[in-house]
Design an enzyme around this catalytic site. Structure first.
Site, PDB file in Angstrom:
ATOM      1  N   LYS A 274      23.297 -80.636 -19.707  1.00 47.34           N
ATOM      2  CA  LYS A 274      24.241 -80.261 -18.655  1.00 47.34           C
ATOM      3  C   LYS A 274      24.235 -81.317 -17.546  1.00 47.34           C
ATOM      4  O   LYS A 274      23.237 -82.005 -17.366  1.00 47.34           O
ATOM      5  CB  LYS A 274      23.810 -78.914 -18.035  1.00 47.34           C
ATOM      6  CG  LYS A 274      24.008 -77.712 -18.935  1.00 47.34           C
ATOM      7  CD  LYS A 274      23.565 -76.432 -18.222  1.00 47.34           C
ATOM      8  CE  LYS A 274      23.777 -75.212 -19.097  1.00 47.34           C
ATOM      9  NZ  LYS A 274      25.197 -74.921 -19.406  1.00 47.34           N
ATOM     10  N   ARG A 348      23.956 -67.798 -28.008  1.00 48.69           N
ATOM     11  CA  ARG A 348      24.433 -67.104 -29.211  1.00 48.69           C
ATOM     12  C   ARG A 348      23.467 -67.283 -30.374  1.00 48.69           C
ATOM     13  O   ARG A 348      23.363 -66.424 -31.247  1.00 48.69           O
ATOM     14  CB  ARG A 348      25.851 -67.598 -29.554  1.00 48.69           C
ATOM     15  CG  ARG A 348      25.920 -69.055 -29.857  1.00 48.69           C
ATOM     16  CD  ARG A 348      27.354 -69.606 -29.811  1.00 48.69           C
ATOM     17  NE  ARG A 348      27.834 -69.779 -28.432  1.00 48.69           N
ATOM     18  CZ  ARG A 348      29.055 -70.201 -28.130  1.00 48.69           C
ATOM     19  NH1 ARG A 348      29.928 -70.465 -29.082  1.00 48.69           N
ATOM     20  NH2 ARG A 348      29.421 -70.338 -26.871  1.00 48.69           N
TER      21      ARG A 348
HETATM   22  N1  BES Z   1      24.110 -70.375 -19.959  1.00 47.11           N
HETATM   23  C1  BES Z   1      25.334 -71.044 -20.236  1.00 47.11           C
HETATM   24  C2  BES Z   1      26.552 -70.298 -19.685  1.00 47.11           C
HETATM   25  C3  BES Z   1      26.662 -70.245 -18.192  1.00 47.11           C
HETATM   26  C4  BES Z   1      27.351 -71.226 -17.521  1.00 47.11           C
HETATM   27  C5  BES Z   1      26.132 -69.211 -17.475  1.00 47.11           C
HETATM   28  C6  BES Z   1      27.474 -71.180 -16.150  1.00 47.11           C
HETATM   29  C7  BES Z   1      26.258 -69.149 -16.110  1.00 47.11           C
HETATM   30  C8  BES Z   1      26.933 -70.137 -15.448  1.00 47.11           C
HETATM   31  C9  BES Z   1      25.514 -71.185 -21.739  1.00 47.11           C
HETATM   32  O1  BES Z   1      24.355 -71.364 -22.460  1.00 47.11           O
HETATM   33  C10 BES Z   1      26.354 -72.387 -21.973  1.00 47.11           C
HETATM   34  O2  BES Z   1      25.898 -73.455 -21.667  1.00 47.11           O
HETATM   35  N2  BES Z   1      27.551 -72.207 -22.504  1.00 47.11           N
HETATM   36  C11 BES Z   1      28.446 -73.284 -22.743  1.00 47.11           C
HETATM   37  C12 BES Z   1      29.028 -73.089 -24.116  1.00 47.11           C
HETATM   38  C13 BES Z   1      29.802 -74.273 -24.613  1.00 47.11           C
HETATM   39  C14 BES Z   1      28.867 -75.431 -24.883  1.00 47.11           C
HETATM   40  C15 BES Z   1      30.548 -73.882 -25.873  1.00 47.11           C
HETATM   41  C16 BES Z   1      29.532 -73.219 -21.678  1.00 47.11           C
HETATM   42  O3  BES Z   1      29.951 -72.138 -21.308  1.00 47.11           O
HETATM   43  O4  BES Z   1      29.917 -74.293 -21.220  1.00 47.11           O
HETATM   44 MN    MN Z   2      23.770 -73.369 -22.580  1.00 44.64          MN
END
Ligand code: BES
Ligand code: MN
Ligand code: ZN
Length: 496
Positions: A274, A348
């Site tokens: 990230k 997931r």
């Molecule tokens: N934990 C994150 C989702 C999230 C993002 C929660 C911001 C709270 C605030 C999750 O694991 C994630 O990174 N999801 C990605 C999925 C994508 C790579 C398909 C996302 O939402 O960007």
């Molecule tokens: Mn994630």
């Protein structure tokens, strides 16, 4: 903070709150104080903006005739609007007003108010509950905070008719407030303090409430075939865990209700790392697990007559030399293989194995999972509603209704084959992200559904609502423990 219920006698000194209805209408205790102070309360109302609207407060200190009293006027709004949330918010307003003026003790005169649905005993209990949850803050690392910034309220006494009934009513909801605070602490703790093993240790504390708690480490998870969950944790120096919490409060040997939580104790994204801005927020990526742990805490704490099982998958998602790579193919416990195209779509993967394990071992009536799963649900619903997906309409209705009652709102989102198809992979049974850009929260839900084995299932994507920067009355800012009150209410209203 201690909440007590006592008979309706008016104290002659200290901090004393009285209720005022919409339009500045004084309740009977307020009237009697107004009289003894030669109209000081009515004059104060006339002089300013306070007119008894819900949430308003006004201090009248030491009026002539009552100079040992600090009187707090508490706006209650219209009698017919006095539902659970209105009362909880009134309790929260009480706590905030007492803290603002540095009072450690406060008495509320809870007069009978005609109209509204709740009995006076429940009104008292809900006000106490609101004050109790409003008092919380996460301040254990503030070693230099000056005393005058700290909250002061320690005792709230609610004076009323039928104090005995109020005590009984409060005893059935105070354990929920305790559970909410427990969850808020877990979610607020940083990733160096709460990681899979320490979070599992926190789960163990529930055994004091009569919950049966099992903790499984990586060896056991490997022998169960949980390649999806283990792949997420393999880049971390911390060992992944799966915790199973069972509460058997029903005398019947009924099939349990099952709650499953995403417990990513920190989500860096892994090799698909990230951006650094805001990454600190990912300490609350275990908010789903936190909610499940809190819900089990609440059910056991109030000895709910229900059989429930909570399963939380606990992992840390880190980039390292041992981390899973984009393109890796893992085998889940269900036997289905997954091509991990993005290591940041890790929740997931954790839930895939946790869901499969839960239905396989417990044959539950239904499964409800909670997860801070996608940024996409925040794009869709903002920070107001959580996303609700369900394979079962009854479950969806019951969850949305429970959410309305306790102000943890849910909005139902669609599931459909056309979304499911977007998970196809040429190399494995599915990919962990969809091919297209759009509908990311929906395709994540479709992914989960593939691991439910057709057991009735609901999924709550709580990424937008697990944390509140500003706070939402009666709760202060920070972790909302979203899901704890909701699941407790859902069980209370439908399964006991
Ligand atoms: N934990 C994150 C989702 C999230 C993002 C929660 C911001 C709270 C605030 C999750 O694991 C994630 O990174 N999801 C990605 C999925 C994508 C790579 C398909 C996302 O939402 O960007
Ligand atoms: Mn994630
Ligand atoms: Zn995550």
């Amino acid at each position: 903070m201690k909440i007590a219920f006592a008979d309706a006698r008016l104290p002659s000194k200290g901090a004393l709150a009285v209720m005022v209805l919409e339009g500045g209408k004084l309740t009977s205790s307020a009237k009697s104080l107004d009289k003894s102070s030669d109209g000081a309360l009515s004059r104060a109302i006339k002089a300013g903006r306070f007119d008894g609207k819900a949430g308003q407060t006004l201090w009248v200190f030491a009026p002539a005739g009552l100079d040992k009293l600090s009187i707090l006027l508490l706006g209650m709004g219209a009698p017919k609007s006095l539902d659970i949330m209105a009362l909880r918010k009134a309790g929260g307003a009480l706590a905030r007003a007492a803290n603002a003026e540095g009072f450690a003790e406060l008495t509320l005169m809870l007069d009978a108010i005609a109209g509204g649905k709740l009995e006076i005993a429940d009104r008292a209990a809900e006000i106490g509950y609101g004050a109790r949850v409003a008092r919380y803050r996460f301040d254990r690392y503030l070693t230099k905070e000056p005393q005058e910034k700290k909250p002061t309220l320690e005792h709230l006494s609610i004076h009323m008719k039928s104090a005995v009934a109020a005590r009984r009513a409060f005893s059935s909801i105070e354990p929920v407030a305790e559970a909410v605070d427990f969850t808020r602490n877990l979610v607020s703790e940083p990733g160096n303090v709460i990681y899979p093993e320490t979070l599992a240790k926190e789960c163990k504390k529930l055994s004091e409430l009569g919950v049966d708690v099992e903790v499984m480490g990586e060896k056991r998870l490997a022998s169960l075939g949980m390649g999806a969950l283990l792949g997420v944790g393999q880049g971390s120096a911390r060992e992944s865990q799966l915790v199973v919490m069972q509460w058997n409060g029903s005398t019947k040997s009924a099939q349990p209700l099952a709650f499953i939580g995403k417990g990513v104790t920190f989500d860096t994204g892994g090799i698909s790392i990230k951006p650094s801005a805001g990454m600190q927020d990912m300490k609350w990526d275990m908010g789903g697990a936190g909610a499940v742990i809190g819900a089990m805490h609440a059910l056991a704490g109030r000895k709910a007559k229900v059989n429930a099982v909570g399963v939380v998958g606990l992992v840390e998602n880190m980039p390292s030399g041992t981390a899973q790579r984009p393109g890796d193919i893992v085998r889940s416990m269900s036997g289905q293989t997954i091509e991990v195209l993005n290591t940041d779509a890790e929740g997931r993967l954790v839930l895939a194995d946790a869901l499969w394990y839960t239905q396989d071992r417990f044959k539950p009536q239904f499964m409800i999972d909670l997860a801070t799963l996608t940024g996409a649900i925040m794009v869709a619903l903002g920070q107001v509603y959580g996303g609700l997906y369900a394979s079962d309409d009854k479950l969806a209705k019951q969850l949305a209704a429970a959410g309305e009652t306790v102000d943890e709102l849910l909005w139902r989102m669609p599931l459909a084959d056309a979304y499911d198809k977007q998970l196809e992979s040429p190399a494995a049974d599915m990919a962990n992200i969809s091919a297209g850009r759009w509908g990311g929260s929906i395709t994540a839900a479709q992914f989960l559904q593939r691991f439910t084995n057709d057991v009735p299932w609901a999924h709550l994507d709580i990424a937008g609502v697990a944390w509140s920067e500003k706070g939402k009355a009666p709760m202060a800012k920070g972790s909302t423990a979203f899901g704890v009150q909701l699941l407790d209410r859902f069980v209370r209203d439908n399964y006991e």
